[in-house]
Write a protein that holds these residues in place. Structure first.
Motif, PDB file in Angstrom:
ATOM      1  N   ARG A 135      60.244  17.972  22.858  1.00 59.40           N
ATOM      2  CA  ARG A 135      60.270  17.611  24.132  1.00 59.40           C
ATOM      3  C   ARG A 135      61.687  16.889  24.579  1.00 59.40           C
ATOM      4  O   ARG A 135      61.896  17.573  25.992  1.00 59.40           O
ATOM      5  N   THR A 141      56.521  21.846  26.748  1.00 62.66           N
ATOM      6  CA  THR A 141      55.522  20.826  27.281  1.00 62.66           C
ATOM      7  C   THR A 141      54.339  20.360  26.312  1.00 62.66           C
ATOM      8  O   THR A 141      54.416  20.480  25.107  1.00 62.66           O
ATOM      9  N   ASP A 142      53.537  19.555  26.559  1.00 61.58           N
ATOM     10  CA  ASP A 142      52.568  19.079  25.896  1.00 61.58           C
ATOM     11  C   ASP A 142      51.533  20.051  25.164  1.00 61.58           C
ATOM     12  O   ASP A 142      51.454  20.099  23.881  1.00 61.58           O
ATOM     13  N   ALA A 146      51.505  20.597  21.306  1.00 62.44           N
ATOM     14  CA  ALA A 146      50.142  20.079  20.917  1.00 62.44           C
ATOM     15  C   ALA A 146      49.537  20.249  19.219  1.00 62.44           C
ATOM     16  O   ALA A 146      49.221  19.384  18.449  1.00 62.44           O
ATOM     17  N   ASP A 149      51.509  17.294  17.534  1.00 64.61           N
ATOM     18  CA  ASP A 149      50.735  15.969  17.753  1.00 64.61           C
ATOM     19  C   ASP A 149      49.486  15.874  17.258  1.00 64.61           C
ATOM     20  O   ASP A 149      49.075  14.920  16.540  1.00 64.61           O
TER      21      ASP A 149
END
Length: 202
Positions: A135, A141-142, A146, A149
């Motif tokens: 990031r 991007t998220d 992902a 994450d």
């Protein structure tokens, strides 16, 4: 523990995008292989060790969820479907899932539980660091982050099922902890080999 040669580079924005693409491609082979190994362990455990079976079933479900998130990372790295289909995996990166498959065939289920859980916190920490670096330095991007994450997020349910499986294994005399820790040390070394191979290859 061996210092990870690649994660700090990603954390500081010093890894090139070709390295990130290779990471995505290698994980695209690791995740489905591990999922099948966990399903096999769940099947082996189900008659006599239902607690271990529940643990491995949850792990397999997690791998399926991770696979759904990996595409966003691969796309952000510029990996095309053609590249993914033609990619030849690196042996040093695939040693880890190969050994997980060996455990699925040979290890007592409770011993496989202990071996696998030894390194969970380290892997989760790597994923958290990578997601932050992607990031901050690469503008991902998220959606692109992902996958990392997902693994960085603590899983109290998985921890609980692991504890239940280990307790049941001890009570049933199906857990040789010395042997399980030997398995775990090999897994740690194979994971280190994964990162070393990526660093050397790119």
């Amino acid at each position: 523990m061996t210092v990870n040669p690649l994660v700090p580079l990603i954390a500081h924005g010093e890894a090139n995008r070709a390295t990130l693409a290779t990471l995505a491609l290698e994980q695209s082979r690791v995740i489905p292989a591990d999922r099948l190994a966990f399903l096999h362990l769940a099947q082996r455990a189900s008659p006599d060790a239902p607690e271990s079976a529940a643990f491995f079933t949850l792990l397999a479900e997690g791998e399926a969820l991770a696979a759904e998130r990996l595409g966003g990372f691969a796309a952000a790295c510029g990996v095309s479907e053609g590249q993914a289909a033609a990619y030849e995996p690196l042996p040093g990166c695939q040693a880890y899932p190969a050994y997980v498959a060996w455990l699925a065939l040979n290890a007592a289920p409770a011993e496989a539980v202990l071996a696998l859980t030894v390194n969970f916190s380290t892997w989760g920490g790597y994923c958290a660091t990578i997601a932050e670096g992607l990031r901050r330095h690469y503008g991902f991007t998220d959606e692109a982050c992902a996958f990392f994450d997902f693994f960085a997020e603590p899983s109290p349910e998985l921890d609980r099922k692991a504890a239940e499986a280990l307790r049941a294994g001890r009570d049933a005399g199906q857990l040789d902890e010395e042997r399980a820790h030997r398995y775990g040390r090999l897994l740690e070394r194979y994971e280190a080999m994964f990162w070393e191979t990526l660093r050397e290859a790119t």
